[in-house]
Design an enzyme around this catalytic site. Structure first.
Site, PDB file in Angstrom:
ATOM      1  CD  GLU A 108      -2.988  -1.058   2.237  1.00 49.12           C
ATOM      2  OE1 GLU A 108      -3.869  -1.912   2.181  1.00 49.12           O
ATOM      3  OE2 GLU A 108      -2.985  -0.143   3.052  1.00 49.12           O
ATOM      4  CB  CYS A 147       2.851   7.399   3.319  1.00 48.83           C
ATOM      5  SG  CYS A 147       3.273   6.123   4.507  1.00 48.83           S
ATOM      6  CB  CYS A 157       7.061  -5.578   8.625  1.00 44.88           C
ATOM      7  SG  CYS A 157       8.490  -4.949   9.548  1.00 44.88           S
ATOM      8  CB  CYS A 180       5.922  -3.131  16.160  1.00 48.61           C
ATOM      9  SG  CYS A 180       7.609  -2.761  15.645  1.00 48.61           S
ATOM     10  CB  CYS A 185       2.671  -2.445  13.462  1.00 44.47           C
ATOM     11  SG  CYS A 185       2.857  -2.203  11.690  1.00 44.47           S
ATOM     12  CB  CYS A 221       0.178   5.641  11.062  1.00 46.95           C
ATOM     13  SG  CYS A 221       0.591   7.251  10.545  1.00 46.95           S
TER      14      CYS A 221
END
Ligand code: SAH
Ligand code: SF4
Length: 379
Positions: free
Chosen positions: A94, A107, A114, A118, A121, A343
């Site tokens: 994205e 962004c 990933c 975390c 996230c 975010c």
């Protein structure tokens, strides 16, 4: 067997000159090719009128200019766009465009998924699939520019800032990220100011230490906790590279820059986890010797997450404590909410190679069964 065509889109000056030399051409052609690709948006060699016909024919047999494919577009009321971009591994990543008065920020993603996991996230929760190539990273800028009309009108540039805050950890895909960043700042390509290209990292210290040899882009650090005990829990890479080492590497990077610049410290605010006044005081103390500004990010919820956003009063108190300690503090407003563009909400369409999603579901079920309560202590 026919040789596969080489994709020129992700090649920065150095790489493109090397390619031209290798095929017996003059390296200055790199400037011409860059201008066509990244300033005019031209990907068809036949339209490159200042390149001789024989060379165009030759290029066609050796190379191609292939941006990634746009899979989906979502547009929000507030002018934000979110695009799903298909990458070679088959995943969809994205990117998000956020227009503001006087500037437009794109962004972009650096990886499909990933590996760093975390706790807050959405990208991390779905595991890791692949690194993006340099062509796929710069290709996001190319696509967004095309969609926003940036190749047609050169007066009002729709994209003035790029932040690597989409999916993935940029410094774990180091070579491709610094290659693409060089193109973003190259005057013959996008010509963005080095202050307006930001690499965001969760704290890959060896990557931060290497960075100064390759770029002078701006740096954002996703800190999120003022001490190792808490950061170990919510940003697991902290167990490998603790806060002290991390801040030293950021300080050294800033010191090596030719101009005076500050790092952006990103700090997500999660209710009851890291948003207490004591955390703010500890953070103020921790950052005392680092040239920085602080960006507070109210946690954005996503399906399956057990966290909640801090209350408005907790956010205001946190900010005030830091401001009173002398810091410049901004609070990131949530944009593009209805299209899931905020975010930490970026999930794309990633096929998890680590099977993390399945593991997470099993783990959550187990924890729920044990009725486990996670207690975070303030030090
Ligand atoms: N891997 C890099 C860049 C991508 S994450 C990094 O961690 O810095 C980009 C930013 O989004 C980071 O600051 C991250 O902490 C923040 N973020 C992640 N999940 C979030 C959530 N649920 N709500 C708000 N911000 C989040
Ligand atoms: Fe990865 Fe950044 Fe998300 Fe952490 S916050 S899991 S490093 S994308």
């Amino acid at each position: 067997m026919e040789r596969p065509l080489i994709n020129l889109l992700g090649m920065n000056k150095q790489a493109l000159e090397a390619f031209l030399l290798e095929i017996g051409e003059k390296p200055f052609r790199a400037v011409q090719l860059h201008k066509w690709m990244h300033q005019q948006g031209v990907i068809d060699f036949d339209q490159m009128t200042n390149i001789s016909k024989p060379l165009r024919e030759r290029l066609k047999t050796l190379a191609e200019i292939r941006p990634p494919r746009l899979r989906d577009t979502y547009s929000a009321q507030d002018g934000c766009h979110k695009w799903i971009v298909e990458v070679e591994s088959g995943s969809g990543v994205e990117m998000v465009y956020i227009p503001e008065a006087g500037r437009g920020t794109l962004c972009i993603s650096s990886q499909a998924g990933c590996s760093l996991d975390c706790s807050f996230c959405a990208t991390g929760k779905q595991g890791f699939n692949s690194d993006l190539t340099a062509a796929e990273i710069i290709g996001q800028l190319w696509l967004a520019n095309r969609e926003l009309g940036g190749f047609v009108s050169h007066e009002a540039r729709p994209i003035t800032n790029v932040v690597m805050m989409g999916m993935g950890e940029p410094l774990l895909n180091f070579d491709n990220v610094v290659g693409a960043v060089a193109l973003m700042m190259d005057d013959n390509a996008y010509g963005l100011s080095k202050r307006r290209v930001t690499i965001s990292t969760s704290g890959v210290v060896p990557g931060i230490r290497r960075l100064r040899d390759f770029t002078d882009a701006s740096l954002a650090l996703s800190l999120h906790a003022p001490n190792d005990a808490l950061r170990d829990q919510i940003v697991p890479i902290n167990r490998k590279y603790p806060i002290r080492e991390l801040l030293d590497s950021v300080r050294d990077y800033l010191a090596a820059l030719p101009d005076s610049r500050v790092a952006t410290i990103e700090y997500i605010l999660i209710a009851g986890v890291n948003d207490h006044r004591a955390h703010a005081r500890e953070l103020a103390e921790l950052l005392r010797t680092l040239p920085c500004k602080i960006n507070l990010i109210p946690f954005n919820p996503f399906e399956g997450s057990e966290y909640a956003r801090s209350s408005n009063s907790a956010i205001a108190n946190f900010r005030k404590l830091l401001q009173d300690a002398g810091y410049t503090v901004t609070i990131r407003t949530t944009r593009g909410d209805e299209i899931g563009a905020a975010c930490g909400q970026l999930v794309g369409q990633v096929d998890d190679r680590t099977r993390r999603s399945a593991r997470h579901l099993a783990e959550r079920a187990r924890n729920e069964a044990l009725n486990e309560v996670r207690v975070v202590t303030l030090s």
